[in-house]
Write a protein that holds these residues in place. Structure first.
Motif, PDB file in Angstrom:
ATOM      1  N   ALA A 156       0.782  -1.162  -0.099  1.00 38.57           N
ATOM      2  CA  ALA A 156       0.094   0.008  -0.184  1.00 38.57           C
ATOM      3  C   ALA A 156       0.726   1.733   0.594  1.00 38.57           C
ATOM      4  N   VAL A 157       1.660   1.331   0.729  1.00 42.54           N
ATOM      5  CA  VAL A 157       2.915   2.256   1.137  1.00 42.54           C
ATOM      6  C   VAL A 157       3.857   2.328  -0.101  1.00 42.54           C
ATOM      7  N   ALA A 158       3.747   1.823  -0.638  1.00 38.08           N
ATOM      8  CA  ALA A 158       4.579   1.527  -2.260  1.00 38.08           C
ATOM      9  C   ALA A 158       4.222   2.039  -3.361  1.00 38.08           C
ATOM     10  N   LYS A 159       3.029   1.640  -3.048  1.00 39.63           N
ATOM     11  CA  LYS A 159       1.880   1.670  -4.243  1.00 39.63           C
ATOM     12  C   LYS A 159       1.230   3.792  -4.623  1.00 39.63           C
ATOM     13  N   ALA A 160       0.946   4.146  -3.266  1.00 39.13           N
ATOM     14  CA  ALA A 160       0.712   5.077  -2.803  1.00 39.13           C
ATOM     15  C   ALA A 160       1.741   5.937  -3.673  1.00 39.13           C
ATOM     16  N   TYR A 161       2.981   5.856  -2.523  1.00 40.13           N
ATOM     17  CA  TYR A 161       4.026   6.647  -2.679  1.00 40.13           C
ATOM     18  C   TYR A 161       3.847   6.958  -4.623  1.00 40.13           C
ATOM     19  N   GLY A 162       4.455   5.735  -4.910  1.00 42.43           N
ATOM     20  CA  GLY A 162       3.575   6.082  -6.798  1.00 42.43           C
ATOM     21  C   GLY A 162       3.307   7.233  -7.307  1.00 42.43           C
ATOM     22  N   LEU A 163       2.071   7.088  -6.821  1.00 40.10           N
ATOM     23  CA  LEU A 163       1.001   7.782  -7.565  1.00 40.10           C
ATOM     24  C   LEU A 163       1.814   9.553  -6.926  1.00 40.10           C
ATOM     25  N   THR A 164       2.483  10.015  -6.618  1.00 42.23           N
ATOM     26  CA  THR A 164       3.177  10.755  -5.761  1.00 42.23           C
ATOM     27  C   THR A 164       3.516  11.461  -6.477  1.00 42.23           C
ATOM     28  N   GLU A 165       3.609  13.362  -6.064  1.00 39.22           N
ATOM     29  CA  GLU A 165       4.907  14.182  -7.078  1.00 39.22           C
ATOM     30  C   GLU A 165       5.448  15.110  -5.861  1.00 39.22           C
ATOM     31  N   ASP A 166       6.251  15.901  -6.413  1.00 36.42           N
ATOM     32  CA  ASP A 166       6.621  16.911  -5.254  1.00 36.42           C
ATOM     33  C   ASP A 166       5.982  17.627  -4.325  1.00 36.42           C
ATOM     34  N   ASN A 167       5.454  17.691  -2.686  1.00 39.87           N
ATOM     35  CA  ASN A 167       4.573  18.240  -2.153  1.00 39.87           C
ATOM     36  C   ASN A 167       3.679  18.168  -1.973  1.00 39.87           C
ATOM     37  N   ASP A 168       3.115  16.676  -2.780  1.00 39.87           N
ATOM     38  CA  ASP A 168       2.046  16.015  -2.001  1.00 39.87           C
ATOM     39  C   ASP A 168       2.118  15.036  -0.753  1.00 39.87           C
ATOM     40  N   ALA A 169       1.547  14.009  -0.578  1.00 40.11           N
ATOM     41  CA  ALA A 169       0.974  13.838   0.742  1.00 40.11           C
ATOM     42  C   ALA A 169       0.169  12.313   1.096  1.00 40.11           C
TER      43      ALA A 169
END
Length: 447
Positions: free
Chosen positions: A402-415
Motif C-alpha cells: 500500500a505504501v509503495a503504491k501510494a508513494y508511486g502516485l505522488t509528486e513533489d509536495n504531495d502527502a
C-alpha cells in the motif's frame, strides 16, 4: 470461595484474573482463541487456571461472577445463556472499580477520547500527582489496582467497556463526541450506541461532574431529554458565559468555574485544529476541577506532544509528507484528518467496515484527494462511494504494498495519509499494529 470466570485472555482479561486472585476468588480464565505467549506466561506465573481455543460451557456455568472482555459481544449465544441462568456478567472496568477508592476521571467519545485521556494524564503527571492511565490505553486497570496504588486513574473508556458497567462511578466524566461507530455491534441502532456512551454518567451524583461537548448535537439532544445528576460543564468553540463552562473568546480558551477564570491563548497549544482546541478545553477543565495550578496547565498544554497513530507527522521522502492516522477507525475521525490536509493527498483507506456511510466524506475527498489506495479485504463500498470523484483507486495486499503504491502516485509536495476509517482486524492485530507497519513500510522505502 467465590468462583470468578474471566472470558477473554487479552490485556483486560488477564488483568481481571490477577486482581481476582489477589482478592481471593477461585479464578478460571477462558479464551475462545489462542492466548498470546506473553499473556499465557503471566497466567502460568500467577498459577491461574485457564483454557484456550474454545469455551467449556459447563465450566462457565459454574461461575458466581463473570468478567467479560470488551471484545466479546453480548449477542453471543453463550453469553445470553449465562445471563439467563442468573450469572452476573460485568466488565473489567466495573470489577476493578470495586477495589479502589482512587479518584477516577473517565473519558469516552467516538473521537477525541485518546487525545483527551493523554492530555489529562500529562497535566496531572506534570502537577506531581500520583496518577496512571488505563482502560482502552496502557496497562489493565484491574492489574494496576492489584499491583500498584495510584491516587488518580485517568481511564479511556470505549462503549464496549461501558456496556458492562453497573456501579462504576467516575468523579469526573468527559464526553468528547458521539458519531455513528461500532453500529455492527449495536444492531445498526445508533440510539443503542448513544445509550452505551452515556453509561459513563449513570452512577454520578451531584458531587460529580460531566464535562461535555456542547458543539455535538447528539450529546446536547440526549441531555435535553434525559436527567443527569452530575454537575454539567459544557465546552464549546463558540462564546458562552455560564458559571460552569469552557469556551473560546478572542482566540483564547476560557474556563469558568463559578468565580474562578482560567485563560490560555489557542496559539500556545502544541496541537492544532478546532478538534484539538476542544480536546484541550475538556482536559484543562478536568485539571481545574482537581485544583491544578493554572501555570502547570498552560505549560502542559504547550508541551503536549500528541498521540501516536493520531495525525502523527512522520516526515518526508523527496518532498512527500507521510501522516499516520491509523487510529481513525470511523468516518468522523477520518473527516478530521482529511479536513486538516493542505497538500494534494494520496489516501490509504479500508479495513473492516463498521457500517460506514462514506458519502459524508465526499466533499473533502473531492477537494483534497488525488488518489486512493484501498487497504482491506473487501473494498467494494470504497469504489462505489468515490469512483465518481477520484480517477485513481487501486487495491493493495498488505501495508508495504500500500505504501509503495501510494508513494508511486505522488509528486513533489504531495502527502500520503493513512486514515483507514475502518477497524483493522482483517489484516492487522489492532490499529497500533497497523500504524507500526505503516512506519516500517516508510522506513523500507527510504532504503
Amino acid at each position: 470461595m467465590e468462583k470468578l470466570i474471566v472470558m477473554g485472555g487479552g490485556e483486560s482479561g488477564v488483568g481481571a484474573a490477577i486482581l481476582g486472585k489477589d482478592k481471593s476468588y477461585d479464578v478460571f480464565l477462558s479464551d475462545f482463541s489462542k492466548l498470546k505467549p506473553k499473556f499465557k506466561a503471566k497466567l502460568q506465573k500467577e498459577e491461574i487456571d485457564f483454557e484456550e481455543g474454545g469455551h467449556t460451557v459447563s465450566r462457565l456455568q459454574e461461575a458466581d461472577l463473570i468478567v467479560k472482555s470488551p471484545g466479546i459481544s453480548d449477542d453471543l449465544e453463550v453469553i445470553k445463556n449465562l445471563r439467563e441462568s442468573g450469572i452476573k456478567i460485568v466488565s473489567e472496568i466495573e470489577f476493578a472499580s470495586w477495589f479502589t477508592g482512587a479518584n477516577i476521571i473517565g473519558i469516552t467519545g467516538s473521537n477525541g477520547k485518546t487525545t483527551v485521556t493523554n492530555m489529562v494524564y500529562h497535566i496531572l503527571k506534570n502537577a506531581g500527582l500520583s496518577v496512571s492511565m488505563a482502560g482502552n490505553v496502557g496497562f489493565s486497570f484491574a492489574e494496576q489496582v492489584a499491583r500498584q496504588s495510584f491516587h488518580n486513574y485517568v481511564l479511556e473508556l470505549s462503549s464496549f467497556q461501558l456496556d458492562g458497567v453497573e456501579d462504576f462511578r467516575p468523579h469526573i466524566a468527559i464526553l468528547t463526541s458521539i458519531t455513528p461507530d461500532h453500529l455492527d455491534r449495536y444492531h445498526d441502532n445508533f440510539q443503542e450506541y448513544i445509550q452505551a456512551k452515556f453509561k459513563i454518567t449513570k452512577n454520578q451524583t451531584k458531587d460529580d461532574f460531566l464535562i461535555y461537548n456542547k458543539d455535538d448535537k447528539v450529546i446536547v439532544n440526549w441531555l435535553e431529554k434525559n436527567t443527569v445528576k452530575a454537575q454539567l460543564i459544557p465546552f464549546t468553540n463558540t462564546t458562552i458565559m455560564t458559571d460552569l463552562s469552557a469556551f473560546i473568546e478572542n482566540n483564547k480558551i476560557n474556563i469558568k468555574l463559578n468565580h474562578n477564570l482560567f485563560t490560555m491563548s489557542v496559539n500556545d497549544l502544541s496541537v492544532k485544529g478546532d478538534h484539538n482546541t476542544r480536546n484541550a478545553m475538556a482536559a484543562s477543565t478536568a485539571a481545574r476541577l482537581l485544583k491544578i495550578r493554572k501555570q502547570t496547565i498552560r505549560e502542559s498544554m504547550e508541551s503536549f506532544q500528541g498521540v501516536e497513530h493520531r495525525l502523527e507527522q512522520l516526515g518526508k521522502i523527496n518532498k512527500v509528507a507521510f501522516i499516520n492516522d491509523s487510529k481513525a477507525t470511523n468516518i468522523n475521525a477520518t473527516f478530521y484528518a482529511l479536513d486538516s490536509m493542505t497538500a494534494p493527498t494520496v489516501w490509504i483507506v479500508g479495513g473492516v467496515d463498521k457500517g460506514n456511510v462514506y458519502e459524508d466524506l465526499l466533499p473533502l475527498v473531492n477537494e483534497k484527494v488525488k488518489a486512493i489506495v484501498c487497504l482491506g479485504i473487501d473494498n467494494q463500498k470504497i469504489y462505489n462511494s468515490f469512483s465518481n470523484c477520484v480517477d485513481t483507486i487501486i487495491e493493495s495486499s498488505n501495508m508495504t504494498d500500500a505504501v509503495a503504491k501510494a508513494y508511486g502516485l505522488t509528486e513533489d509536495n504531495d502527502a500520503v495519509l493513512l486514515s483507514p476509517a475502518c477497524a483493522s482486524f482483517d489484516l492487522f492485530e489492532n490499529y497500533e499494529d497497523r500504524g507500526r507497519q505503516f512506519k516500517e513500510a516508510i522506513q523500507y522505502l527510504k532504503k
